[in-house]
Design a protein around this motif. Structure first.
Motif, PDB file in Angstrom:
ATOM      1  N   UNK A 176      68.301  21.559 -16.874  1.00 38.41           N
ATOM      2  CA  UNK A 176      69.393  21.210 -15.944  1.00 38.41           C
ATOM      3  C   UNK A 176      70.632  22.021 -16.357  1.00 38.41           C
ATOM      4  N   UNK A 177      71.342  22.578 -15.352  1.00 38.32           N
ATOM      5  CA  UNK A 177      72.527  23.363 -15.686  1.00 38.32           C
ATOM      6  C   UNK A 177      72.203  24.804 -16.006  1.00 38.32           C
ATOM      7  N   UNK A 178      70.902  25.136 -16.016  1.00 36.96           N
ATOM      8  CA  UNK A 178      70.532  26.534 -16.295  1.00 36.96           C
ATOM      9  C   UNK A 178      70.727  27.398 -15.063  1.00 36.96           C
ATOM     10  N   UNK A 179      70.975  28.671 -15.276  1.00 41.79           N
ATOM     11  CA  UNK A 179      71.072  29.637 -14.168  1.00 41.79           C
ATOM     12  C   UNK A 179      70.317  30.879 -14.590  1.00 41.79           C
ATOM     13  N   UNK A 180      69.288  31.271 -13.766  1.00 38.31           N
ATOM     14  CA  UNK A 180      68.489  32.439 -14.149  1.00 38.31           C
ATOM     15  C   UNK A 180      68.349  33.427 -13.012  1.00 38.31           C
ATOM     16  N   UNK A 181      69.063  33.231 -11.898  1.00 39.21           N
ATOM     17  CA  UNK A 181      68.999  34.194 -10.811  1.00 39.21           C
ATOM     18  C   UNK A 181      68.682  33.551  -9.485  1.00 39.21           C
ATOM     19  N   UNK A 182      68.709  34.390  -8.431  1.00 35.38           N
ATOM     20  CA  UNK A 182      68.639  33.875  -7.059  1.00 35.38           C
ATOM     21  C   UNK A 182      67.327  34.210  -6.372  1.00 35.38           C
ATOM     22  N   UNK A 183      66.470  35.011  -6.964  1.00 44.10           N
ATOM     23  CA  UNK A 183      65.180  35.313  -6.313  1.00 44.10           C
ATOM     24  C   UNK A 183      64.268  34.106  -6.528  1.00 44.10           C
ATOM     25  N   UNK A 184      63.214  33.990  -5.750  1.00 41.90           N
ATOM     26  CA  UNK A 184      62.452  32.732  -5.644  1.00 41.90           C
ATOM     27  C   UNK A 184      61.990  32.161  -6.976  1.00 41.90           C
ATOM     28  N   UNK A 185      61.420  32.994  -7.864  1.00 40.07           N
ATOM     29  CA  UNK A 185      60.920  32.453  -9.140  1.00 40.07           C
ATOM     30  C   UNK A 185      62.083  32.027 -10.022  1.00 40.07           C
ATOM     31  N   UNK A 186      63.089  32.887 -10.097  1.00 33.92           N
ATOM     32  CA  UNK A 186      64.271  32.560 -10.918  1.00 33.92           C
ATOM     33  C   UNK A 186      64.967  31.331 -10.366  1.00 33.92           C
ATOM     34  N   UNK A 207      61.881  20.272 -15.423  1.00 32.72           N
ATOM     35  CA  UNK A 207      63.313  20.535 -15.685  1.00 32.72           C
ATOM     36  C   UNK A 207      63.757  19.570 -16.774  1.00 32.72           C
ATOM     37  N   UNK A 208      64.116  20.109 -17.913  1.00 31.34           N
ATOM     38  CA  UNK A 208      64.512  19.268 -19.050  1.00 31.34           C
ATOM     39  C   UNK A 208      66.033  19.075 -19.052  1.00 31.34           C
ATOM     40  N   UNK A 209      66.514  17.970 -19.628  1.00 36.00           N
ATOM     41  CA  UNK A 209      67.960  17.767 -19.746  1.00 36.00           C
ATOM     42  C   UNK A 209      68.524  18.710 -20.810  1.00 36.00           C
ATOM     43  N   UNK A 210      69.702  19.262 -20.563  1.00 42.59           N
ATOM     44  CA  UNK A 210      70.384  20.071 -21.575  1.00 42.59           C
ATOM     45  C   UNK A 210      71.393  19.159 -22.264  1.00 42.59           C
TER      46      UNK A 210
END
Ligand SMILES: Cc1ncc(COP(=O)(O)O)c(CNc2csc(C(=O)O)c2)c1O
Length: 461
Positions: A176-186, A207-210
């Motif tokens: 949660x709170x992660x950002x890895x990009x805007x393409x479908x997999x990311x 999706x794990x808690x940060x």
């Protein structure tokens, strides 16, 4: 050389910016545009806009300008006639590489490879780096499960029509709170703002808690350690749960500091334990250094601060590295041609620039500089949050990669706007944080200048 300070002629955006926004608005969605820039006139830490306003840039194109605007070392790359053909003839690097590619990769990217990494695959941006890193993890995981690298005829056939077993039911664990990009997999591993996700199909991946740390850290050591332990337990539970439902976790992806999510930090111990959990459960471990990489935390790679005994499997990068890409261990080398591939596989001219950037970082000892100016920044932010406790909290940072929370989103946005009209370009992140992303040439006197202007803006709030 650069300027000796900001110089404001109009409100920002000024009249020329507004006119250009109207013109561009005929072509694209321009709602996110801040103002138009005069990149020719911009120098060092100073961004000049189209109305002639000269601002100290503490955002640097979303943390992607490594050594400031128009650095002479980079101008030289352009004026060196040997580089001309590289700028004119863009090769399909995967099939027809230029003669100097091995030398440029060795002198550039591999000269700063994270410990344990012998391989690097270039890409164009952060999303396509992460996208292909995910594919490399899935291929690695299937080869482990299979025990060899030859998919069966049934796997090959079914894969063409998106069916298992060829398209395996695997997952990537993100936070949660992660950002890895805007393409479908990311995007399936990005959990920051709804507007980035809504209307786009996604995957059922865990999706794990940060950890939500309480500040000041030294006052909440016990509570924060408990919170980190809770999150790590959740990670293990999720890996087990997804394994049981036949969608095993092939890889874990995490940022050293969750930037888009609000500059969320966790202890180095948290990350060391997470790396061990990945190893224990047979998951690949992917560190996303797209925003944290390139020196702003005082180490070239932010995850160097963790002191991992067992290196990560994949480290992706972009922004300050000028090219996208990912380093990886031997096991993640594609086992056949055209599995990790696209037309350009990045852009060799960026390798030329990067080689010069790395020389400047070494020659001008910029990582030492980052540590010094980062100290000024963080201490200055501590002072400001003490002076304006009704406005500011949670000052935090590593090197110049700093942030502070503002009372609420509207106040945060107003503060950024006010600071900009006083000559400092800032960016927000998360619900109500301001993140500081100066270039590596941001020295102590720039930090003092920034803090003085930031204080003036705060005093007027
Ligand atoms: C940790 C991390 N991983 C991947 C990405 C994606 O990189 P790009 O595709 O934008 O080059 C980013 C890009 N950062 C980013 C900042 S604002 C933004 C956006 O799309 O709104 C994206 C990142 O910070």
């Amino acid at each position: 050389s650069e300027f000796d300070g900001p110089l404001m002629r109009t409100e920002v955006p000024g009249p020329k910016s507004r006119e250009l926004t109207k013109q561009l608005g005929q072509i694209q969605n321009v709602i996110a545009v801040n103002f138009f820039c005069n990149y020719e006139a911009s120098r060092g830490n100073y961004l000049v806009d189209v109305d002639g306003n000269r601002m100290l840039d503490v955002y640097t194109q979303i943390a992607s300008i490594p050594i400031g605007y128009n650095h002479p070392a980079l101008v030289k790359v352009m004026t060196d006639s040997h580089n001309l053909s590289a700028f004119i003839n863009r090769p399909a690097l995967g099939v027809l590489p230029p003669d100097n590619l091995p030398e440029k990769l060795n002198a550039g990217l591999l000269s700063v490879a994270p410990r344990g990494m012998t391989r690097v695959q270039t890409m164009a941006c952060g999303s396509c780096s992460n996208e292909n890193a995910y594919k490399a993890m899935f291929i690695w995981y299937r080869n482990q499960q299979r025990g060899h690298t030859d998919p069966s005829p049934e796997e090959l056939k079914s894969s063409v029509i998106n069916q298992s077993p060829g398209c395996p039911d695997l997952s990537i664990l993100s936070f949660m709170g992660g950002f890895h990009g805007r393409t479908l997999g990311c995007l399936a591993t990005t959990h920051t703002k709804a507007i980035q996700k809504v209307d786009v199909p996604s995957f059922d991946w865990p999706i794990a808690p940060f950890p939500k740390l309480q500040y000041p850290l030294e006052e909440f050591k016990r509570e924060n350690a408990q919170e980190e332990a809770r999150c790590l337990e959740q990670v293990e539970d999720l890996i087990e749960k997804w394994g049981k439902k036949g969608r095993p976790v092939a890889g874990i992806v995490i940022e050293p500091i969750q930037a888009e999510g609000g500059d969320n930090h966790a202890s180095f111990d948290f990350y060391r334990k997470l790396r061990e959990i990945a190893r224990k459960h047979g998951c690949a471990f992917h560190v996303d250094e797209v925003q944290t990489g390139g020196g702003a935390t005082g180490r070239f790679w932010a995850h160097e601060h963790w002191g991992l005994d067992d290196p990560a499997d994949i480290v992706s990068f972009s922004k300050k590295m000028l090219t996208g890409g990912y380093y990886h261990k031997e096991d993640f080398l594609p086992d056949k041609p055209f599995r990790i591939f696209n037309t350009w596989l990045g852009d060799q001219t960026k390798n030329l620039f990067l080689t010069e950037v790395l020389k400047v970082i070494k020659r001008e000892r910029l990582l030492e500089e980052v540590k010094r100016s980062g100290k000024v920044m963080l201490h200055g932010l501590y002072e400001l949050q003490a002076r304006y406790p009704h406005l500011l909290s949670k000052a935090r940072g590593l090197g110049t990669f700093c942030a502070i929370d503002v009372r609420d989103e509207t106040t945060r946005n107003n503060l950024i706007f006010k600071a900009r009209n006083k000559g400092v370009v800032l960016g927000g992140c998360g619900e109500r944080s301001i993140r500081f992303r100066p270039a590596l040439v941001f020295k102590e006197h720039h930090a003092h200048l920034f803090l003085n202007i930031f204080n003036e803006a705060l005093a007027e709030m």
